[in-house]
Design a protein around this motif. Structure first.
Motif, PDB file in Angstrom:
ATOM      1  N   ILE A 224     -12.091 -37.722 -46.049  1.00  0.00           N
ATOM      2  CA  ILE A 224     -11.087 -38.037 -47.071  1.00  0.00           C
ATOM      3  C   ILE A 224     -10.644 -36.735 -47.719  1.00  0.00           C
ATOM      4  N   TYR A 225      -9.327 -36.525 -47.749  1.00  0.00           N
ATOM      5  CA  TYR A 225      -8.759 -35.341 -48.397  1.00  0.00           C
ATOM      6  C   TYR A 225      -7.884 -35.799 -49.556  1.00  0.00           C
ATOM      7  N   LEU A 226      -8.103 -35.203 -50.707  1.00  0.00           N
ATOM      8  CA  LEU A 226      -7.314 -35.525 -51.896  1.00  0.00           C
ATOM      9  C   LEU A 226      -6.652 -34.266 -52.427  1.00  0.00           C
ATOM     10  N   HIS A 227      -5.447 -34.429 -52.932  1.00  0.00           N
ATOM     11  CA  HIS A 227      -4.748 -33.339 -53.605  1.00  0.00           C
ATOM     12  C   HIS A 227      -4.203 -33.874 -54.916  1.00  0.00           C
ATOM     13  N   PHE A 228      -4.570 -33.204 -56.018  1.00  0.00           N
ATOM     14  CA  PHE A 228      -4.075 -33.571 -57.335  1.00  0.00           C
ATOM     15  C   PHE A 228      -3.115 -32.483 -57.793  1.00  0.00           C
ATOM     16  N   ARG A 229      -1.846 -32.835 -57.924  1.00  0.00           N
ATOM     17  CA  ARG A 229      -0.817 -31.860 -58.279  1.00  0.00           C
ATOM     18  C   ARG A 229      -1.071 -31.268 -59.656  1.00  0.00           C
TER      19      ARG A 229
ATOM     20  N   LEU B 168     -19.321 -34.122 -58.170  1.00  0.00           N
ATOM     21  CA  LEU B 168     -19.188 -34.860 -56.916  1.00  0.00           C
ATOM     22  C   LEU B 168     -20.414 -34.676 -56.033  1.00  0.00           C
ATOM     23  N   TYR B 169     -20.974 -33.472 -56.012  1.00  0.00           N
ATOM     24  CA  TYR B 169     -22.162 -33.267 -55.180  1.00  0.00           C
ATOM     25  C   TYR B 169     -23.339 -34.085 -55.724  1.00  0.00           C
TER      26      TYR B 169
ATOM     27  N   PHE C 200     -14.020 -42.265 -55.766  1.00  0.00           N
ATOM     28  CA  PHE C 200     -13.063 -42.426 -56.856  1.00  0.00           C
ATOM     29  C   PHE C 200     -13.760 -42.789 -58.165  1.00  0.00           C
ATOM     30  N   ALA C 201     -14.927 -43.434 -58.065  1.00  0.00           N
ATOM     31  CA  ALA C 201     -15.692 -43.723 -59.279  1.00  0.00           C
ATOM     32  C   ALA C 201     -16.191 -42.423 -59.911  1.00  0.00           C
ATOM     33  N   ALA C 202     -16.614 -41.469 -59.065  1.00  0.00           N
ATOM     34  CA  ALA C 202     -17.088 -40.185 -59.587  1.00  0.00           C
ATOM     35  C   ALA C 202     -15.950 -39.404 -60.231  1.00  0.00           C
TER      36      ALA C 202
ATOM     37  N   ILE D 225      -5.415 -29.286 -57.076  1.00  0.00           N
ATOM     38  CA  ILE D 225      -6.860 -29.334 -56.831  1.00  0.00           C
ATOM     39  C   ILE D 225      -7.069 -30.131 -55.559  1.00  0.00           C
ATOM     40  N   ILE D 226      -7.796 -29.556 -54.614  1.00  0.00           N
ATOM     41  CA  ILE D 226      -8.035 -30.204 -53.321  1.00  0.00           C
ATOM     42  C   ILE D 226      -9.494 -30.628 -53.234  1.00  0.00           C
ATOM     43  N   VAL D 227      -9.729 -31.866 -52.855  1.00  0.00           N
ATOM     44  CA  VAL D 227     -11.072 -32.405 -52.644  1.00  0.00           C
ATOM     45  C   VAL D 227     -11.213 -32.777 -51.182  1.00  0.00           C
ATOM     46  N   GLU D 228     -12.317 -32.349 -50.572  1.00  0.00           N
ATOM     47  CA  GLU D 228     -12.646 -32.741 -49.198  1.00  0.00           C
ATOM     48  C   GLU D 228     -13.980 -33.463 -49.226  1.00  0.00           C
ATOM     49  N   ALA D 229     -14.013 -34.691 -48.700  1.00  0.00           N
ATOM     50  CA  ALA D 229     -15.219 -35.502 -48.754  1.00  0.00           C
ATOM     51  C   ALA D 229     -15.488 -36.133 -47.386  1.00  0.00           C
ATOM     52  N   ARG D 230     -16.694 -35.853 -46.845  1.00  0.00           N
ATOM     53  CA  ARG D 230     -17.062 -36.350 -45.517  1.00  0.00           C
ATOM     54  C   ARG D 230     -18.213 -37.356 -45.661  1.00  0.00           C
ATOM     55  N   PRO D 231     -17.952 -38.666 -45.469  1.00  0.00           N
ATOM     56  CA  PRO D 231     -19.020 -39.666 -45.611  1.00  0.00           C
ATOM     57  C   PRO D 231     -20.164 -39.427 -44.616  1.00  0.00           C
ATOM     58  N   SER D 232     -21.360 -39.819 -45.027  1.00  0.00           N
ATOM     59  CA  SER D 232     -22.510 -39.717 -44.134  1.00  0.00           C
ATOM     60  C   SER D 232     -22.374 -40.711 -42.978  1.00  0.00           C
ATOM     61  N   GLU D 233     -23.072 -40.417 -41.898  1.00  0.00           N
ATOM     62  CA  GLU D 233     -23.051 -41.333 -40.750  1.00  0.00           C
ATOM     63  C   GLU D 233     -23.705 -42.657 -41.139  1.00  0.00           C
ATOM     64  N   ASP D 234     -23.164 -43.710 -40.582  1.00  0.00           N
ATOM     65  CA  ASP D 234     -23.732 -45.065 -40.715  1.00  0.00           C
ATOM     66  C   ASP D 234     -23.664 -45.637 -42.124  1.00  0.00           C
ATOM     67  N   VAL D 235     -22.874 -45.034 -43.002  1.00  0.00           N
ATOM     68  CA  VAL D 235     -22.685 -45.656 -44.313  1.00  0.00           C
ATOM     69  C   VAL D 235     -21.440 -46.526 -44.269  1.00  0.00           C
ATOM     70  N   ASP D 236     -21.359 -47.451 -45.175  1.00  0.00           N
ATOM     71  CA  ASP D 236     -20.178 -48.287 -45.302  1.00  0.00           C
ATOM     72  C   ASP D 236     -19.027 -47.421 -45.837  1.00  0.00           C
ATOM     73  N   TYR D 237     -17.995 -47.243 -45.044  1.00  0.00           N
ATOM     74  CA  TYR D 237     -16.914 -46.322 -45.412  1.00  0.00           C
ATOM     75  C   TYR D 237     -16.230 -46.755 -46.707  1.00  0.00           C
ATOM     76  N   SER D 238     -15.967 -48.039 -46.833  1.00  0.00           N
ATOM     77  CA  SER D 238     -15.282 -48.532 -48.030  1.00  0.00           C
ATOM     78  C   SER D 238     -16.117 -48.290 -49.276  1.00  0.00           C
ATOM     79  N   LEU D 239     -17.438 -48.489 -49.144  1.00  0.00           N
ATOM     80  CA  LEU D 239     -18.338 -48.252 -50.280  1.00  0.00           C
ATOM     81  C   LEU D 239     -18.329 -46.771 -50.667  1.00  0.00           C
ATOM     82  N   ALA D 240     -18.356 -45.895 -49.644  1.00  0.00           N
ATOM     83  CA  ALA D 240     -18.335 -44.456 -49.915  1.00  0.00           C
ATOM     84  C   ALA D 240     -17.035 -44.057 -50.604  1.00  0.00           C
ATOM     85  N   ARG D 241     -15.934 -44.573 -50.111  1.00  0.00           N
ATOM     86  CA  ARG D 241     -14.634 -44.237 -50.692  1.00  0.00           C
ATOM     87  C   ARG D 241     -14.559 -44.691 -52.149  1.00  0.00           C
ATOM     88  N   GLU D 242     -15.056 -45.879 -52.435  1.00  0.00           N
ATOM     89  CA  GLU D 242     -15.065 -46.376 -53.810  1.00  0.00           C
ATOM     90  C   GLU D 242     -15.913 -45.477 -54.707  1.00  0.00           C
ATOM     91  N   ALA D 243     -17.043 -45.015 -54.168  1.00  0.00           N
ATOM     92  CA  ALA D 243     -17.924 -44.150 -54.950  1.00  0.00           C
ATOM     93  C   ALA D 243     -17.253 -42.816 -55.259  1.00  0.00           C
TER      94      ALA D 243
END
Length: 416
Positions: A244-249, A276-277, A323-325, A303-321
């Motif tokens: 997931i790559y994010l850019h905040f203008r 985030l870490y 944005f929660a952070a 501001i650019i954010v790069e986030a690589r989910p761990s293997e075998d995790v629920d992608y949707s859950l990781a993505r929600e986490a």
């Protein structure tokens, strides 16, 4: 305090001198105010191609690298969105060699169909290797055009299409050179050991008679409109894992908020102590990697954010986490201890750069490009004066969803 002199030759060349008698080397930097933002739309990647052509020989120097190596030196160059920088490092007693070489290719580049075709092949091969044959290699082809709609930042430095490079003609090369590679569009910096009593005369000898550009300036570059809506793009490709790559203008490089947004990016994802870490890697192990940094384009940064989910995790859950952070940073903000820790890290980084003569030269020419070379001594003060309230303010302002562009780089197998 880094002491330096600054003056301008009659032909428009800006000169910076930073003398350090304790060094055994001298560095010569030449920054040209031309980057991929100046590529013609049908010739994206042209500024990067030209960086290669500048090593293909000039009127008096058939091979730039060989001549510099014979003087015990080394060199390199980098093309960015906003500028192209050439830099040489060599024994102080051989400084004159670098002045001769840089002035010769500023005065009269050697043009030929053969050298153009050779460098086009090199750049095309680089494009294939880095953009087409590597996982995520075409990231910025997608991401830049999502972030920018009008500004030439919308294409990557290496170019949008291979055909744009393949179609470059010798006539276009000459026009580009005589428009941008002139003293009135350049900054020369000499740092390290040199003779202060003669250096100005030697600079005038080598550079003073090079004429300014006789070509009219190109039309003004279209400013990027303010982003007012969430942008999203999903790219599916043959990649090993989703990212997931994010850019905040944010704002332009010289905007008063730049130091605060820079610090905010560190607090968000600049190492193991960042929010985030801690939330996504250490505490939950939902992500294998996460980082954040500042995009310091001269205009319309982010501001650019790069986030690589761990293997075998629920992608949707990781993505929600994720944005929660980010939401936690917006809602709860930071405390004084967190800010002080990041400022200390930035001070250490600044001291390290100051100890390196090449870094000093790089910073001097960059700040001169911004029009304020004194920032090499004063910009850190802007960081030291930042408050918790200011960081929390910019977090609320710039991490807003309406300033966000999100690129989901997914595998060919559907993610849940």
């Amino acid at each position: 305090m880094i002491k330096f002199e600054s003056y301008t030759l009659d032909n428009g060349l800006t000169v910076l001198l930073h003398h350090d008698e304790q060094r055994t080397v001298a560095t010569v930097n030449v920054l040209y105010k031309v980057g991929s933002r100046n590529d013609p739309p049908h010739r994206t990647g042209f500024a990067h191609l030209f960086e290669h052509l500048m090593f293909a020989g000039s009127e008096s120097v058939p091979n730039f690298d060989d001549a510099l190596q014979l003087a015990g030196g080394e060199n390199n160059a980098v093309t960015s969105s906003d500028y192209t920088l050439y830099y040489d490092v060599l024994p102080a007693e051989n400084l004159e060699t670098a002045l001769w070489l840089e002035s010769d290719r500023m005065r009269k580049l050697r043009f030929s169909e053969r050298s153009l075709e050779n460098e086009k092949r090199v750049v095309v091969e680089e494009f294939r290797e880095t953009c087409l044959e590597q996982p995520y290699g075409d990231l910025y082809h997608h991401f830049n055009s999502l972030i920018y709609r009008e500004h030439p930042y919308r294409w990557p430095v290496i170019g949008q299409e291979i055909s744009h490079i393949q179609g470059a003609t010798l006539a276009e090369v000459k026009e580009f050179y005589y428009r941008y590679y002139r003293p009135d569009n350049a900054i020369l910096c000499i740092a390290g050991k040199f003779d202060p009593s003669t250096v100005r005369d030697r600079i005038a000898h080598w550079f003073g008679r090079i004429p300014a550009s006789a070509l009219p300036e190109r039309p003004a570059i279209t400013a990027e409109p303010e982003q007012r809506e969430l942008r999203h793009l999903t790219v599916r490709a043959d990649v090993p894992s989703p990212v997931i790559y994010l850019h905040f203008r944010t704002e332009d490089r010289m905007h008063p908020d730049f130091p605060a947004t820079d610090v905010l990016s560190f607090l968000l994802g600049g190492g193991r102590s960042s929010l985030l870490y801690r939330r996504l890697v250490r505490d939950t192990e939902l992500f294998a990697e996460v980082s954040a940094g500042i995009n310091d384009n001269l205009e319309a940064g982010g501001i650019i954010v790069e986030a690589r989910p761990s293997e075998d995790v629920d992608y949707s859950l990781a993505r929600e986490a994720l944005f929660a952070a980010i939401g936690e940073m917006i809602e709860k903000g930071i405390n004084h201890e967190e800010l002080e820790k990041v400022i200390n890290q930035l001070e250490q980084r600044n001291h390290y750069r100051e100890a390196n003569i090449s870094s000093r030269a790089n910073e001097l020419v960059f700040y001169a490009l911004l029009g304020e070379p004194d920032l090499i001594n004063t910009e850190m003060d802007r960081y030291l004066s930042l408050t918790v309230e200011e960081i929390n303010r910019v977090a609320r302002k710039y991490l807003a969803p309406t300033r966000r562009a999100e690129l989901e780089y997914l595998t060919l197998i559907s993610e849940a």
